[in-house]
Design an enzyme around this catalytic site. Sequence first.
Site, PDB file in Angstrom:
ATOM      1  N   HIS A  47       3.686   0.828  13.420  1.00 44.50           N
ATOM      2  CA  HIS A  47       4.669   0.805  12.752  1.00 44.50           C
ATOM      3  C   HIS A  47       5.439   0.716  13.860  1.00 44.50           C
ATOM      4  O   HIS A  47       5.381   1.714  14.298  1.00 44.50           O
ATOM      5  CB  HIS A  47       5.134   0.794  11.458  1.00 44.50           C
ATOM      6  CG  HIS A  47       5.049  -0.061  10.062  1.00 44.50           C
ATOM      7  ND1 HIS A  47       5.282  -0.262   8.874  1.00 44.50           N
ATOM      8  CD2 HIS A  47       3.667  -1.038   9.972  1.00 44.50           C
ATOM      9  CE1 HIS A  47       5.045  -0.276   7.718  1.00 44.50           C
ATOM     10  NE2 HIS A  47       3.857  -1.253   8.686  1.00 44.50           N
ATOM     11  N   GLU A  49       8.220   2.376  13.723  1.00 40.38           N
ATOM     12  CA  GLU A  49       8.807   4.077  13.823  1.00 40.38           C
ATOM     13  C   GLU A  49       7.393   4.681  14.057  1.00 40.38           C
ATOM     14  O   GLU A  49       7.387   5.845  14.278  1.00 40.38           O
ATOM     15  CB  GLU A  49       8.617   4.867  12.274  1.00 40.38           C
ATOM     16  CG  GLU A  49      10.031   3.608  11.989  1.00 40.38           C
ATOM     17  CD  GLU A  49       9.783   2.282  11.290  1.00 40.38           C
ATOM     18  OE1 GLU A  49      10.765   2.069  10.007  1.00 40.38           O
ATOM     19  OE2 GLU A  49       8.747   1.595  11.991  1.00 40.38           O
ATOM     20  N   CYS A  77       9.634   1.912   5.884  1.00 41.02           N
ATOM     21  CA  CYS A  77       9.520   1.768   4.702  1.00 41.02           C
ATOM     22  C   CYS A  77       8.576   2.831   4.630  1.00 41.02           C
ATOM     23  O   CYS A  77       8.838   4.295   4.977  1.00 41.02           O
ATOM     24  CB  CYS A  77       7.958   1.110   4.708  1.00 41.02           C
ATOM     25  SG  CYS A  77       6.826   1.504   5.808  1.00 41.02           S
ATOM     26  N   CYS A  80       7.129   5.231   6.497  1.00 39.98           N
ATOM     27  CA  CYS A  80       7.720   5.598   7.851  1.00 39.98           C
ATOM     28  C   CYS A  80       8.061   7.015   7.556  1.00 39.98           C
ATOM     29  O   CYS A  80       8.253   7.583   8.285  1.00 39.98           O
ATOM     30  CB  CYS A  80       7.950   4.413   8.915  1.00 39.98           C
ATOM     31  SG  CYS A  80       6.670   3.452   9.377  1.00 39.98           S
TER      32      CYS A  80
END
Length: 140
Positions: A47, A49, A77, A80
Amino acid sequence: MRGCLTLAGQAFDEDEVPIGAMVVLAGEKIIGKGYNQTEKLRDVTAHAEMLALTAASEYLGSKYLHDCIIYVSVEPCPMCAAALSWAQISTVVYGTADPKKGYSNYSPLLLHPKTVIRSGVLAEECGELVRKFFRGKRIS
């Protein structure tokens, strides 16, 4: 946040969910950035992040990101958010909320208790890019 939108655009162009993230040290220097690359890297943890956190940690030589701000185009999410908590990042700034997979739908307590949260920065632009991406997926 404009830089995050540029990164999200790269993800969009690569047929990835268009989310971009940047870690800034002491409000001045970008020390980590990333955009979603889960398809490209075949890694569910790739992801925006997570990639930005890894780059920032490498830059600082530390797993802790005190005095750092992460800007991300979409609400993190739960995975993260938990990583941001472990990194003890001081501030999270995000664009649009994620009503399906955002951490606040599950537990706002995932972030470190001292983390400052700011949401809604360029929310319409950030959200429109994600909506455009998924509209294209439904048509295909």
